[in-house]
Design an enzyme around this catalytic site. Structure first.
Site, PDB file in Angstrom:
ATOM      1  N   TYR A   1      38.569  40.251  53.967  1.00  0.00           N
ATOM      2  CA  TYR A   1      38.354  41.658  54.294  1.00  0.00           C
ATOM      3  C   TYR A   1      38.641  41.846  55.786  1.00  0.00           C
ATOM      4  O   TYR A   1      38.073  41.132  56.622  1.00  0.00           O
ATOM      5  CB  TYR A   1      36.898  42.083  54.025  1.00  0.00           C
ATOM      6  CG  TYR A   1      36.259  41.541  52.754  1.00  0.00           C
ATOM      7  CD1 TYR A   1      36.820  41.771  51.505  1.00  0.00           C
ATOM      8  CD2 TYR A   1      35.078  40.811  52.821  1.00  0.00           C
ATOM      9  CE1 TYR A   1      36.215  41.282  50.348  1.00  0.00           C
ATOM     10  CE2 TYR A   1      34.462  40.331  51.675  1.00  0.00           C
ATOM     11  CZ  TYR A   1      35.040  40.561  50.437  1.00  0.00           C
ATOM     12  OH  TYR A   1      34.425  40.072  49.311  1.00  0.00           O
ATOM     13  N   GLU A  31      34.969  30.551  45.480  1.00  0.00           N
ATOM     14  CA  GLU A  31      36.345  30.415  45.963  1.00  0.00           C
ATOM     15  C   GLU A  31      36.610  28.993  46.487  1.00  0.00           C
ATOM     16  O   GLU A  31      37.727  28.491  46.367  1.00  0.00           O
ATOM     17  CB  GLU A  31      36.626  31.421  47.086  1.00  0.00           C
ATOM     18  CG  GLU A  31      36.986  32.820  46.638  1.00  0.00           C
ATOM     19  CD  GLU A  31      35.793  33.675  46.223  1.00  0.00           C
ATOM     20  OE1 GLU A  31      34.641  33.222  46.378  1.00  0.00           O
ATOM     21  OE2 GLU A  31      36.004  34.789  45.715  1.00  0.00           O
ATOM     22  N   ASP A  90      48.479  50.002  56.179  1.00  0.00           N
ATOM     23  CA  ASP A  90      47.952  49.157  55.103  1.00  0.00           C
ATOM     24  C   ASP A  90      49.008  48.613  54.148  1.00  0.00           C
ATOM     25  O   ASP A  90      50.202  48.894  54.283  1.00  0.00           O
ATOM     26  CB  ASP A  90      46.879  49.951  54.348  1.00  0.00           C
ATOM     27  CG  ASP A  90      45.634  49.120  54.121  1.00  0.00           C
ATOM     28  OD1 ASP A  90      45.795  47.958  53.688  1.00  0.00           O
ATOM     29  OD2 ASP A  90      44.529  49.613  54.369  1.00  0.00           O
TER      30      ASP A  90
END
Ligand SMILES: Cc1cc2nc3c(=O)[nH]c(=O)nc-3n(C[C@H](O)[C@H](O)[C@H](O)COP(=O)(O)O)c2cc1C
Ligand SMILES: [Mn+2]
Length: 482
Positions: free
Chosen positions: A172, A234, A283
């Site tokens: 993030y 993860e 983005d």
């Protein structure tokens, strides 16, 4: 042999002729973007900026930005090998007879070796700084002109689920607000945001511990972007990808672990309830995503290697580095998807669709309404819920060939009949949806229609010459001197 850390990967890129070192000064304010964008568009190499302006720390970018480099990162000749490995595990059943059991042993032993391993120290602890540090020491990019500031774009953000105690790691972005605070851009559908909501609801504490690691071996970094089910670690998947456990070390100031081989670690907390405007940011979509309120990350301690390397990426008009990362996800996750949806033959997300804006999917159609069943299944499948436009075709259509899909799909549809609109959650980055995070999605049933679906007219074949004729013309072609 698994890469131990980021620098072993850099050495491998270098050896494979996939890395260009830039020995002169380049500005992290827009200029590195200019290089990275141009390089990826020209199928150029990964870039290591040895002298980013304003910092003594080198910047690595585009390390995953080609098919070849994704393969190098995951140490395979083709990412399909990973898909095959996953499929083998999924097919693993109780073996029959002693021979079957013996054959399974290596696989079981291998499975045990994926789990992360706690260690007492590691290179990320070479320098520990609780005071006198500033995020401005790091060569953090200001990626695009209208960005709200500098953004850390390729972090591994670690947090813990307060209910299950399970760890999550997600990528993030973090907007640098000042020396010691950043934004925490975990979108509402992501696990970091879920942990935050749960902690807030419990009301037992006012702070949520968060650790951010930047730069590690390529499989570990990559695992942070994988759309895994909640509570699937993860770091375990990273261990599977690299066939070697990820070494994890305790943070200095809290009860979270980070990869011991990381280049840089930011330890800190998010104050529950504190929000601040984050963005805009150039983005994945190729547009600026809109500013919105997000939690704030307070950094309380920085640890790093003596000579850290700063790993980053830029996103923007496609194709960018994220396309290659996403493409590998598409290939790796296909066998998992087929476990739920065995009718799926192949899937392709073209770069222009930025992952989930356009999903082309070929199915073996078996019953009336099958295409719509597949659409709904995809809208119900983890992050595939964001799929804005799903085009379903029959299995004889090669979805990897966008031009073939466009040709056949456009011929096969009666738009009013074959387009399915639904409402639901949409990607936080979608700037067109009527509300943030909520809007409509579209499925196109471009399969051949059946009488059972109310279609009673004849359906024509695609035009093709018989192979014998083609072969004969092939010979005559040469004879004609064409
Ligand atoms: C370069 C890059 C940057 C990303 N930035 C963000 C981000 O800022 N916020 C976000 O929610 N997801 C971002 N993502 C997507 C998440 O990393 C991805 O959805 C991941 O699967 C989330 O993990 P989680 O399910 O454990 O939360 C980014 C992905 C990439 C490749
Ligand atoms: Mn996760």
């Amino acid at each position: 042999m698994a890469y131990k850390d980021l620098r072993e990967f850099i050495a491998a890129l270098d050896k494979a002729g996939e890395l260009k070192r830039i020995p002169f000064e380049v500005d992290p304010y827009l200029e590195i973007t200019g290089f990275a964008d141009r390089s990826v568009k020209q199928n150029g190499p990964a870039l290591l900026f040895e002298k980013p302006k304003g910092s003594s720390i080198p910047v690595l970018i585009n390390a995953y930005a080609s098919k070849k480099r994704m393969e190098l990162a995951l140490e395979v000749d083709s990412v399909e090998e990973i898909a095959k490995r996953i499929a083998e595990y999924l097919e693993m059943r109780m073996p029959e007879g002693i021979l079957g059991k013996i054959k399974m042993l290596p696989m079981l032993a291998e499975m045990g070796s994926f789990f992360p391993k706690s260690v007492d120290g590691g290179p990320c602890k070479e320098v520990i700084r609780r005071d006198y540090f500033s995020l401005h020491e790091f060569p953090i990019l200001h990626c695009w002109p209208q960005d709200a500031g500098r953004f850390i774009t390729l972090p591994m953000v670690f947090s813990r689920n307060p209910d299950s105690g399970k760890r999550n790691c997600g990528c993030y972005r973090l907007q640098v607000f000042d020396d010691r605070t950043t934004g925490m851009h975990w979108q509402t559908h992501k696990q970091g945001a879920e942990h935050y909501r749960r902690m807030k609801a419990h009301g037992k504490t006012t702070r949520m511990d968060v650790a951010v690691a930047i730069g590690a071996d390529p499989a570990t970094m990559y695992s942070a972007i994988l759309p895994l089910p909640p509570d699937l670690d993860e770091m375990m998947i990273a261990g599977f990808l690299r066939s070697k456990p990820v070494e994890m070390v305790k943070c200095e100031t809290m009860d979270l672990e980070v990869p011991a081989q990381s280049e840089i670690v930011l330890e800190g907390y998010v104050e529950l309830g504190e929000l601040r405007t984050e963005g805009p940011f150039g983005d994945h979509t190729g547009f600026y995503s809109l500013a919105d309120d997000y939690p704030v990350f307070h950094v309380t301690c920085v640890t790093h290697r003596r000579d850290p390397i700063y790993a980053t990426t830029i996103v923007g008009p496609p194709p960018m580095e994220d396309f290659y990362m996403g493409r590998a996800i598409e290939r790796i996750f296909l066998p998992l998807m087929r476990l739920q949806l065995p009718e799926v033959r192949d899937i392709y997300m073209p770069p222009e669709g930025i992952f989930h804006n356009l999903i082309l999917i070929a199915i073996r159609k078996s019953y009336p309404g099958h295409a719509r069943k597949v659409m709904h299944a995809i809208w119900g499948l983890g992050q595939a819920m964001f799929s804005k436009c799903i085009v379903v075709v029959d299995e004889d259509v090669n979805v990897q060939d966008v031009s073939e899909v466009a040709w056949k799909a456009l011929n096969n549809i009666d738009p009013e009949r074959d387009i399915q609109f639904v409402m639901g959650p949409v990607d936080s980055l979608d700037h067109a949806s009527r509300l943030a995070n909520y809007g409509s999605k579209m499925g196109v049933d471009a399969t051949r229609k059946w009488p059972g679906e109310g279609f009673t007219r004849p359906w024509p074949d695609v035009i093709q010459l018989p192979v014998e004729v083609l072969a004969r013309v092939g010979d005559l072609w040469k004879k004609a001197g064409l």
